[in-house]
Design an enzyme around this catalytic site. Structure first.
Site, PDB file in Angstrom:
ATOM      1  N   HIS A 159       0.853  -1.187   0.000  1.00  0.00           N
ATOM      2  CA  HIS A 159       0.000   0.000   0.000  1.00  0.00           C
ATOM      3  C   HIS A 159       0.889   1.237   0.000  1.00  0.00           C
ATOM      4  CE1 HIS A 159      -3.730  -2.279   0.850  1.00  0.00           C
ATOM      5  NE2 HIS A 159      -2.850  -3.127   1.344  1.00  0.00           N
ATOM      6  N   ALA A 219      16.027 -18.252   9.564  1.00  0.00           N
ATOM      7  CA  ALA A 219      14.820 -18.149  10.389  1.00  0.00           C
ATOM      8  C   ALA A 219      14.634 -16.722  10.900  1.00  0.00           C
ATOM      9  CB  ALA A 219      14.907 -19.122  11.564  1.00  0.00           C
ATOM     10  N   THR A 230      12.930  -7.961   2.193  1.00  0.00           N
ATOM     11  CA  THR A 230      12.346  -6.737   1.642  1.00  0.00           C
ATOM     12  C   THR A 230      12.804  -6.457   0.222  1.00  0.00           C
ATOM     13  OG1 THR A 230      14.129  -5.380   2.535  1.00  0.00           O
ATOM     14  CG2 THR A 230      12.176  -5.699   3.932  1.00  0.00           C
ATOM     15  N   ARG A 276      19.804  -9.620   4.649  1.00  0.00           N
ATOM     16  CA  ARG A 276      21.001  -9.232   3.896  1.00  0.00           C
ATOM     17  C   ARG A 276      21.748 -10.498   3.496  1.00  0.00           C
ATOM     18  NH1 ARG A 276      19.570  -4.256   3.523  1.00  0.00           N
ATOM     19  NH2 ARG A 276      19.823  -2.873   5.275  1.00  0.00           N
ATOM     20  N   ARG A 309      26.583 -14.615   2.418  1.00  0.00           N
ATOM     21  CA  ARG A 309      27.584 -15.358   1.657  1.00  0.00           C
ATOM     22  C   ARG A 309      26.928 -16.026   0.458  1.00  0.00           C
ATOM     23  NH1 ARG A 309      28.386 -21.004   2.196  1.00  0.00           N
ATOM     24  NH2 ARG A 309      26.955 -22.009   3.629  1.00  0.00           N
TER      25      ARG A 309
END
Length: 117
Positions: A38, A84, A89, A104, A107
């Protein structure tokens, strides 16, 4: 959803946009996929804003741990591992390990790690 793929219990998959899950994918409990986002309108309100539905794609042979959240517009490349509790994003390249909130890449997964490929 591809053949031989598994999603653990308590998954929430929001199908506002397309969701594609490849073959041989293993996903732990508590997965959340949100295949829409949204956007605020001109007045700054999300109530009057637009909805975008880009979708989510999970490539073949991925492994996602428990309680992973994936947001709209994300592609997770083939053979990737998502730790986990991670919140994905943005897209994750094939054969990489990503974790955290936001996730992120930590490796790459080399040929010796790609068993059964």
């Amino acid at each position: 959803m591809g053949k031989r793929s598994y999603i653990g219990p308590n998954a929430v998959i929001g199908l506002g946009g397309p969701v594609v899950i490849g073959e041989d994918v293993q996903i732990g409990a508590g997965l959340t996929i949100t295949a829409e986002s949204h956007e605020a309108g001109p007045d700054g309100s999300f109530v009057s804003g637009a909805v975008s539905r880009k979708g989510v794609t999970i490539g073949r042979r991925c492994w996602l741990g428990n309680n992973v959240s994936i947001l709209d517009g994300v592609t997770i490349g083939e053979g990737a591992v998502i730790g986990a509790g991670s919140v994905v994003t943005r897209s994750i390249p094939a054969f990489s390990v990503a974790l955290g909130a936001p996730a992120r890449v930590t490796r790459s997964i080399g040929p010796a790690d790609q068993l059964g490929r």
